[in-house]
Design a protein around this motif. Sequence first.
Motif, PDB file in Angstrom:
ATOM      1  N   GLU A  41       0.823  -1.206   0.000  1.00  0.00           N
ATOM      2  CA  GLU A  41       0.000   0.000   0.000  1.00  0.00           C
ATOM      3  C   GLU A  41       0.859   1.258   0.000  1.00  0.00           C
ATOM      4  O   GLU A  41       0.556   2.237  -0.693  1.00  0.00           O
ATOM      5  CB  GLU A  41      -0.932   0.006   1.221  1.00  0.00           C
ATOM      6  CG  GLU A  41      -2.027  -1.038   1.177  1.00  0.00           C
ATOM      7  CD  GLU A  41      -1.532  -2.412   1.596  1.00  0.00           C
ATOM      8  OE1 GLU A  41      -0.356  -2.537   2.032  1.00  0.00           O
ATOM      9  OE2 GLU A  41      -2.320  -3.372   1.485  1.00  0.00           O
ATOM     10  N   GLN A  42       1.930   1.239   0.797  1.00  0.00           N
ATOM     11  CA  GLN A  42       2.828   2.394   0.835  1.00  0.00           C
ATOM     12  C   GLN A  42       3.490   2.612  -0.517  1.00  0.00           C
ATOM     13  O   GLN A  42       3.594   3.753  -0.986  1.00  0.00           O
ATOM     14  CB  GLN A  42       3.892   2.207   1.918  1.00  0.00           C
ATOM     15  CG  GLN A  42       3.388   2.395   3.333  1.00  0.00           C
ATOM     16  CD  GLN A  42       4.506   2.269   4.348  1.00  0.00           C
ATOM     17  OE1 GLN A  42       5.648   1.971   4.007  1.00  0.00           O
ATOM     18  NE2 GLN A  42       4.185   2.488   5.607  1.00  0.00           N
ATOM     19  N   CYS A  43       3.948   1.535  -1.142  1.00  0.00           N
ATOM     20  CA  CYS A  43       4.590   1.660  -2.459  1.00  0.00           C
ATOM     21  C   CYS A  43       3.624   2.247  -3.478  1.00  0.00           C
ATOM     22  O   CYS A  43       3.983   3.142  -4.258  1.00  0.00           O
ATOM     23  CB  CYS A  43       5.094   0.292  -2.934  1.00  0.00           C
ATOM     24  SG  CYS A  43       6.510  -0.346  -2.016  1.00  0.00           S
ATOM     25  N   TRP A  44       2.395   1.761  -3.463  1.00  0.00           N
ATOM     26  CA  TRP A  44       1.398   2.236  -4.412  1.00  0.00           C
ATOM     27  C   TRP A  44       1.086   3.710  -4.171  1.00  0.00           C
ATOM     28  O   TRP A  44       1.026   4.514  -5.107  1.00  0.00           O
ATOM     29  CB  TRP A  44       0.129   1.394  -4.288  1.00  0.00           C
ATOM     30  CG  TRP A  44      -0.829   1.606  -5.425  1.00  0.00           C
ATOM     31  CD1 TRP A  44      -0.863   0.931  -6.605  1.00  0.00           C
ATOM     32  CD2 TRP A  44      -1.891   2.561  -5.479  1.00  0.00           C
ATOM     33  NE1 TRP A  44      -1.879   1.411  -7.395  1.00  0.00           N
ATOM     34  CE2 TRP A  44      -2.527   2.409  -6.735  1.00  0.00           C
ATOM     35  CE3 TRP A  44      -2.365   3.535  -4.599  1.00  0.00           C
ATOM     36  CZ2 TRP A  44      -3.620   3.183  -7.123  1.00  0.00           C
ATOM     37  CZ3 TRP A  44      -3.461   4.315  -4.990  1.00  0.00           C
ATOM     38  CH2 TRP A  44      -4.065   4.133  -6.233  1.00  0.00           C
ATOM     39  N   THR A  48       2.050   6.816  -6.679  1.00  0.00           N
ATOM     40  CA  THR A  48       0.983   7.651  -7.214  1.00  0.00           C
ATOM     41  C   THR A  48       1.214   9.119  -6.875  1.00  0.00           C
ATOM     42  O   THR A  48       1.044  10.002  -7.723  1.00  0.00           O
ATOM     43  CB  THR A  48      -0.380   7.190  -6.667  1.00  0.00           C
ATOM     44  OG1 THR A  48      -0.544   5.794  -6.910  1.00  0.00           O
ATOM     45  CG2 THR A  48      -1.518   7.944  -7.338  1.00  0.00           C
ATOM     46  N   LEU A  49       1.624   9.374  -5.638  1.00  0.00           N
ATOM     47  CA  LEU A  49       1.936  10.748  -5.248  1.00  0.00           C
ATOM     48  C   LEU A  49       3.101  11.295  -6.071  1.00  0.00           C
ATOM     49  O   LEU A  49       3.074  12.448  -6.522  1.00  0.00           O
ATOM     50  CB  LEU A  49       2.277  10.802  -3.756  1.00  0.00           C
ATOM     51  CG  LEU A  49       1.114  10.702  -2.775  1.00  0.00           C
ATOM     52  CD1 LEU A  49       1.641  10.458  -1.366  1.00  0.00           C
ATOM     53  CD2 LEU A  49       0.276  11.966  -2.813  1.00  0.00           C
ATOM     54  N   MET A 156      -3.902  11.937 -10.202  1.00  0.00           N
ATOM     55  CA  MET A 156      -3.113  10.946  -9.484  1.00  0.00           C
ATOM     56  C   MET A 156      -2.707  11.464  -8.109  1.00  0.00           C
ATOM     57  O   MET A 156      -2.695  10.708  -7.121  1.00  0.00           O
ATOM     58  CB  MET A 156      -1.878  10.569 -10.298  1.00  0.00           C
ATOM     59  CG  MET A 156      -2.180   9.863 -11.601  1.00  0.00           C
ATOM     60  SD  MET A 156      -0.711   9.288 -12.463  1.00  0.00           S
ATOM     61  CE  MET A 156      -0.233   7.909 -11.435  1.00  0.00           C
ATOM     62  N   MET A 157      -2.393  12.745  -8.029  1.00  0.00           N
ATOM     63  CA  MET A 157      -2.022  13.334  -6.743  1.00  0.00           C
ATOM     64  C   MET A 157      -3.183  13.244  -5.754  1.00  0.00           C
ATOM     65  O   MET A 157      -2.996  12.894  -4.579  1.00  0.00           O
ATOM     66  CB  MET A 157      -1.623  14.803  -6.961  1.00  0.00           C
ATOM     67  CG  MET A 157      -1.327  15.561  -5.686  1.00  0.00           C
ATOM     68  SD  MET A 157       0.130  14.910  -4.855  1.00  0.00           S
ATOM     69  CE  MET A 157      -0.036  15.690  -3.260  1.00  0.00           C
ATOM     70  N   GLN A 164      -2.744   7.413   0.881  1.00  0.00           N
ATOM     71  CA  GLN A 164      -1.700   7.550   1.884  1.00  0.00           C
ATOM     72  C   GLN A 164      -2.272   7.909   3.252  1.00  0.00           C
ATOM     73  O   GLN A 164      -1.886   7.337   4.277  1.00  0.00           O
ATOM     74  CB  GLN A 164      -0.686   8.612   1.444  1.00  0.00           C
ATOM     75  CG  GLN A 164       0.419   8.906   2.456  1.00  0.00           C
ATOM     76  CD  GLN A 164       1.404   7.774   2.636  1.00  0.00           C
ATOM     77  OE1 GLN A 164       1.551   6.933   1.748  1.00  0.00           O
ATOM     78  NE2 GLN A 164       2.089   7.745   3.761  1.00  0.00           N
ATOM     79  N   VAL A 165      -3.201   8.842   3.270  1.00  0.00           N
ATOM     80  CA  VAL A 165      -3.738   9.316   4.539  1.00  0.00           C
ATOM     81  C   VAL A 165      -4.755   8.342   5.126  1.00  0.00           C
ATOM     82  O   VAL A 165      -4.653   7.941   6.288  1.00  0.00           O
ATOM     83  CB  VAL A 165      -4.366  10.716   4.359  1.00  0.00           C
ATOM     84  CG1 VAL A 165      -5.183  11.100   5.592  1.00  0.00           C
ATOM     85  CG2 VAL A 165      -3.277  11.747   4.116  1.00  0.00           C
TER      86      VAL A 165
END
Length: 214
Positions: A41-44, A48-49, A156-157, A164-165
Motif C-alpha cells: 500500500e505504501q509503495c502504491w 501515485t503521489l 493521481m495526486m 496515503q492518509v
Amino acid sequence: MFATIALALFAMVLLFDLGMRAAIQRRRTGNTGIRLPSTREQCWARATLGLGVLLPGVAAPIAELLGVPALAALDQPAIRIAGIVLTLVGVGASAGAQQAMGPSWRTTVDSTERPALVTGGVFRIVRNPIYTAMIIMVVGLTMVVPNAIALAGLGMMLVGAQVQVRLIEEPYLRRIHDRAYRDYAAHVGRFLPGIGRLRSTDIASGAIGFRGGR
C-alpha cells in the motif's frame, strides 16, 4: 516561457520541499526523516503521489516545449500566472507544515517508530496540512502548464493523497496514539477545516477508510 517556469518551479520543489527539509531534519534529530515504503500500500501510494507531482512538474512542461498544446479553455495568461502564485503558496505552506512537525516528520510511516502526535499550530486547523499544501502546489503547476498530462498528474495526486492518509497514516496513528488521536481526529478536518472529521462510530469499529467524515 511558462513551460520553462514550470520546470524551474519543480526544481525549487525538489530543493526546498525535500532536499533542505531532509538536511534540517538531520541536523535536528540525527536522521533525515526519509523512510522507504515497506508495504504494498505504501509503495502504491508513494508512486501515485510521485507521479502526481512529476507529470505536471516535468512531463507536462516538456510536452509543451515539444509542441503538445494546452487545453484551450485553460490556456489563458491570467490562469497561468495565477498558477505560478498558487505553486509558490503551496511550496511555502508545505515547508511550513513540515517544519511544524518537528522531530515527528517522516516521508512515510515506519511501523517500528512512535513519533509524537502533532496537534498544534496549523495542525489545529487540518490534520494533514502537508498534503493539503502539496495538492495546492500541484493545482498550481497544472494551471501553469494546463495540458492533459498535467491534469492526469493532478488526478493521481488527489488519489495518492487519499490512499496515503486514509489507508496508511490514519490507521497507524490510531494504533500508536489510540485515544489521543481519536479525540483529535473527531474535532479536526482531514484536508480542509471541519471536513473529514472521523465519526466516533467509525473510529470505534476501526473503519478509518473511505467512510469517515462529516
